[in-house]
Design a protein around this motif. Sequence first.
Motif, PDB file in Angstrom:
ATOM      1  N   LEU A  75     -37.436  -2.766  18.165  1.00 38.07           N
ATOM      2  CA  LEU A  75     -38.629  -2.474  17.375  1.00 38.07           C
ATOM      3  C   LEU A  75     -39.309  -1.226  17.917  1.00 38.07           C
ATOM      4  N   ASN A  76     -39.809  -0.368  17.013  1.00 40.70           N
ATOM      5  CA  ASN A  76     -40.548   0.808  17.451  1.00 40.70           C
ATOM      6  C   ASN A  76     -42.021   0.457  17.665  1.00 40.70           C
ATOM      7  N   ALA A  77     -42.817   1.445  17.982  1.00 40.45           N
ATOM      8  CA  ALA A  77     -44.230   1.197  18.306  1.00 40.45           C
ATOM      9  C   ALA A  77     -45.006   0.615  17.127  1.00 40.45           C
TER      10      ALA A  77
ATOM     11  N   ARG B 138     -35.032  -0.605  25.720  1.00 37.84           N
ATOM     12  CA  ARG B 138     -33.971  -1.419  25.118  1.00 37.84           C
ATOM     13  C   ARG B 138     -33.155  -2.133  26.199  1.00 37.84           C
ATOM     14  N   ASN B 139     -32.875  -1.455  27.283  1.00 37.88           N
ATOM     15  CA  ASN B 139     -32.167  -2.078  28.406  1.00 37.88           C
ATOM     16  C   ASN B 139     -32.953  -3.277  28.929  1.00 37.88           C
ATOM     17  N   ASN B 140     -34.259  -3.095  29.078  1.00 34.87           N
ATOM     18  CA  ASN B 140     -35.109  -4.193  29.533  1.00 34.87           C
ATOM     19  C   ASN B 140     -35.117  -5.331  28.518  1.00 34.87           C
ATOM     20  N   GLY B 141     -35.188  -4.963  27.222  1.00 37.46           N
ATOM     21  CA  GLY B 141     -35.187  -5.981  26.179  1.00 37.46           C
ATOM     22  C   GLY B 141     -33.892  -6.763  26.139  1.00 37.46           C
TER      23      GLY B 141
ATOM     24  N   ASN C  29     -20.451  -9.642  19.874  1.00 40.50           N
ATOM     25  CA  ASN C  29     -21.894  -9.785  19.626  1.00 40.50           C
ATOM     26  C   ASN C  29     -22.745  -9.264  20.784  1.00 40.50           C
ATOM     27  N   ASP C  30     -22.176  -8.366  21.597  1.00 44.60           N
ATOM     28  CA  ASP C  30     -22.901  -7.814  22.743  1.00 44.60           C
ATOM     29  C   ASP C  30     -23.929  -6.786  22.285  1.00 44.60           C
ATOM     30  N   LEU C  31     -25.165  -7.002  22.654  1.00 42.39           N
ATOM     31  CA  LEU C  31     -26.266  -6.141  22.219  1.00 42.39           C
ATOM     32  C   LEU C  31     -26.169  -4.710  22.736  1.00 42.39           C
ATOM     33  N   PHE C  32     -25.398  -4.497  23.798  1.00 40.47           N
ATOM     34  CA  PHE C  32     -25.344  -3.140  24.333  1.00 40.47           C
ATOM     35  C   PHE C  32     -24.626  -2.174  23.403  1.00 40.47           C
ATOM     36  N   HIS C  33     -23.832  -2.693  22.460  1.00 45.24           N
ATOM     37  CA  HIS C  33     -23.257  -1.762  21.494  1.00 45.24           C
ATOM     38  C   HIS C  33     -23.542  -2.181  20.052  1.00 45.24           C
ATOM     39  N   LEU C  34     -24.187  -3.321  19.861  1.00 42.65           N
ATOM     40  CA  LEU C  34     -24.587  -3.753  18.526  1.00 42.65           C
ATOM     41  C   LEU C  34     -26.026  -3.350  18.265  1.00 42.65           C
ATOM     42  N   ILE C  35     -26.239  -2.599  17.203  1.00 39.99           N
ATOM     43  CA  ILE C  35     -27.558  -2.048  16.904  1.00 39.99           C
ATOM     44  C   ILE C  35     -27.881  -2.246  15.429  1.00 39.99           C
ATOM     45  N   PRO C  36     -29.166  -2.327  15.089  1.00 36.95           N
ATOM     46  CA  PRO C  36     -29.540  -2.388  13.677  1.00 36.95           C
ATOM     47  C   PRO C  36     -29.477  -0.981  13.073  1.00 36.95           C
ATOM     48  N   THR C  37     -28.766  -0.815  11.975  1.00 38.52           N
ATOM     49  CA  THR C  37     -28.623   0.507  11.358  1.00 38.52           C
ATOM     50  C   THR C  37     -28.693   0.404   9.840  1.00 38.52           C
ATOM     51  N   ASP C  38     -29.041   1.515   9.224  1.00 39.36           N
ATOM     52  CA  ASP C  38     -29.031   1.604   7.772  1.00 39.36           C
ATOM     53  C   ASP C  38     -27.649   1.220   7.242  1.00 39.36           C
ATOM     54  N   GLY C  39     -27.628   0.328   6.268  1.00 46.22           N
ATOM     55  CA  GLY C  39     -26.363  -0.164   5.755  1.00 46.22           C
ATOM     56  C   GLY C  39     -25.490   0.911   5.136  1.00 46.22           C
TER      57      GLY C  39
END
Length: 380
Positions: free
Chosen positions: A64-66, A245-248, A117-127
Amino acid sequence: MCLAFLACAITATAQVPADYQARYATLAGKSGASLFSALESIAAEGYTTHSYADLWTLFLITDLNASGKIWDMYSSCTFTPQVDQCGNYSSVCTCYNREHSLPKSWFGGSKDNPPGNDLFHLIPTDGRVNSQRGDSPFGECANGSSLGGHALGKLGSSTLEGFTNIGSVFEPDDMYKGDFARSYFGMIVRYGTSYDLSQSNGNIMFSNSGSSISAANRFGLTAYSVALLMKWTRQDTVSAKEIARNNGIQTAQGNRNPFIDCPIVAEYLWGTKAGDSVTIDDLLACGCVDSTYFTALDEVIAGTSDEVSRLASVNVAGVAEGLSFSCLPHGARVLLFDARGMLLTEERASTAELAIAVGSGFYLAVVAINNETRAMKVKK
């Protein structure tokens, strides 16, 4: 010997938690295969499993951004978390989905195994941009085509110097190239010895075959990906967004990416320092360890040698009352530091056993006698 650990601190900084600084301190003096193995252990530390379906919720912790909107590295669109999940799409900014920045077809096609399903390379992106990229490898394509408007990145033939024969590649926006490079570094140390990371369109990015990881195959990367990813990690250094993101991800998934915390170590595997032993100065300079307690140990370190025979049997353990030391030589100095690197106490051993009252937490104990020194990490 213990000096490699002694010369690094475990002081907390804004970027690296104190317990991880203790882990990164142990990288000093390592090179090649031993360095890769140490990073592999660090990258797996604390990992907890989750499902592919969980990603929608976990993105609320990591991406999430600011303004509380989805932070998309493939577009500048504004997406409301969960509300704008894909779904069907025909244009940019319709919805966001779950992008395998390391395409799942490269490791067997599963979304149910750890890399799937590893978050370190899975990101939310425009479809729509995600669809444009498909499973094309990352690269540079000066004349590539963009979907325009809010879309970030472009698709086209490789124009990376020395590698114009790679074929079609996807070039992300400049501000995120280092993020993706460090993500790939993290994935290869995390999964390179347990999964065969092979592209369906040829081994363009990865050179490993399940357990085959060595200097001979560039620790799992091809000559192309080394040239590309090292270029990107140098040009686009770690940002506040990447640290957050690393912390999250540590909150959501339990582990961290060592190449975000300590990006200099990539140089020791694939860059200008490849084959060299990691230096204390580089660990300090990159900020993954701190020098706070090193100053307190100047006298001890100045008198150390490679011989630690008198201290080899010394043991420290957490007990109900604090820490218990055993097998201490008469007259040994015991220095105890907390997780911030602050010196808590210094004791002289008059018997073989010594008890120090402390509360719960992580500690570093340093035992010294004459010209011998030994450091031990302990949790109470």
